[in-house]
Write a protein that holds these residues in place. Structure first.
Motif, mmCIF file in Angstrom:
data_model
loop_
_atom_site.group_PDB
_atom_site.id
_atom_site.type_symbol
_atom_site.label_atom_id
_atom_site.label_comp_id
_atom_site.label_asym_id
_atom_site.label_seq_id
_atom_site.Cartn_x
_atom_site.Cartn_y
_atom_site.Cartn_z
ATOM 1 N N UNK A 107 65.396 -13.362 -105.267
ATOM 2 C CA UNK A 107 66.372 -14.400 -105.586
ATOM 3 C C UNK A 107 67.242 -14.614 -104.346
ATOM 4 N N UNK A 108 68.225 -15.467 -104.436
ATOM 5 C CA UNK A 108 69.020 -15.810 -103.251
ATOM 6 C C UNK A 108 69.782 -14.625 -102.677
ATOM 7 N N UNK A 109 70.112 -13.643 -103.506
ATOM 8 C CA UNK A 109 70.962 -12.535 -103.072
ATOM 9 C C UNK A 109 70.263 -11.198 -102.929
ATOM 10 N N UNK A 110 69.014 -11.089 -103.363
ATOM 11 C CA UNK A 110 68.382 -9.766 -103.422
ATOM 12 C C UNK A 110 67.044 -9.726 -102.706
ATOM 13 N N UNK A 111 66.892 -8.719 -101.854
ATOM 14 C CA UNK A 111 65.593 -8.450 -101.257
ATOM 15 C C UNK A 111 65.459 -6.949 -101.091
ATOM 16 N N UNK A 112 64.217 -6.488 -100.983
ATOM 17 C CA UNK A 112 63.977 -5.062 -100.840
ATOM 18 C C UNK A 112 62.509 -4.769 -100.656
ATOM 19 N N UNK A 113 62.193 -3.496 -100.499
ATOM 20 C CA UNK A 113 60.817 -3.036 -100.332
ATOM 21 C C UNK A 113 60.532 -1.996 -101.410
ATOM 22 N N UNK A 114 59.368 -2.128 -102.038
ATOM 23 C CA UNK A 114 59.025 -1.280 -103.173
ATOM 24 C C UNK A 114 57.582 -0.817 -103.054
ATOM 25 N N UNK A 115 57.287 0.317 -103.668
ATOM 26 C CA UNK A 115 55.926 0.836 -103.722
ATOM 27 C C UNK A 115 55.260 0.324 -104.989
#
Length: 165
Positions: A107-115
């Motif tokens: 979304x506009x405010x959230x990013x990340x890296x996941x397994x």
């Protein structure tokens, strides 16, 4: 006079009370309900009476089962998938078969890296403590107007999807 068993005496009372036709029907229904022994069950709850499956006699899966499992493995999801308004999903192999690294902005405010882990044709992952699943769909199934009409997409939930360019 010989002693009549209670069940027979009860049947006679029904005949006298309800008439012969009704009593005969009730008697037949009562006899049908008690016509055989209850099916045997094992401790795991599976029935073993005639017509039921006894899992203890099923063959062990052989090479054909491995072929079927390989066919169910996910397609090549590696690469960039594009969402709406700058959202993206980058999928890379994590070195172990069936494991993926998911870099995403959802979304506009959230990013990340996941397994992620392959489960059939899906990839399951945990994002911020919530179990999520990437499913292969088309653009219409994402619920996003910008992706409508596209054919190769991955959807997490309605309103969150990513498609190949």
């Amino acid at each position: 006079m010989p002693q009549i068993p209670a069940s027979t005496e009860h049947s006679r009372k029904i005949f006298r009370h309800c008439g012969r036709a009704h009593g005969a029907v009730l008697l037949l229904l009562a006899l049908a309900a008690c016509s055989g022994p209850a099916p045997e069950t094992r401790s795991d709850g599976n029935m073993t009476s005639a017509g039921a499956i006894d899992n203890s006699v099923l063959p062990e899966p052989g090479p054909a089962a491995n072929v079927a499992q390989a066919a169910a493995a996910p397609v090549d999801y590696a690469g960039r998938w594009v969402g709406v308004e700058g959202m993206y999903l980058d999928i890379t192999a994590a070195g172990t078969p069936g494991r993926f690294r998911l870099a995403m902005q959802w979304d506009l405010d959230n990013k990340g890296t996941f397994e992620g882990t392959a489960k059939g044709d899906t990839i399951v992952f945990e994002r911020n403590g919530v179990g999520e699943t990437l499913r292969p769909t088309d653009g219409d199934a994402t619920g996003l107007k910008y992706l409508a009409g596209k054919t190769t997409c991955l959807t997490v939930k309605p309103g969150e999807g990513y498609c190949r360019k």
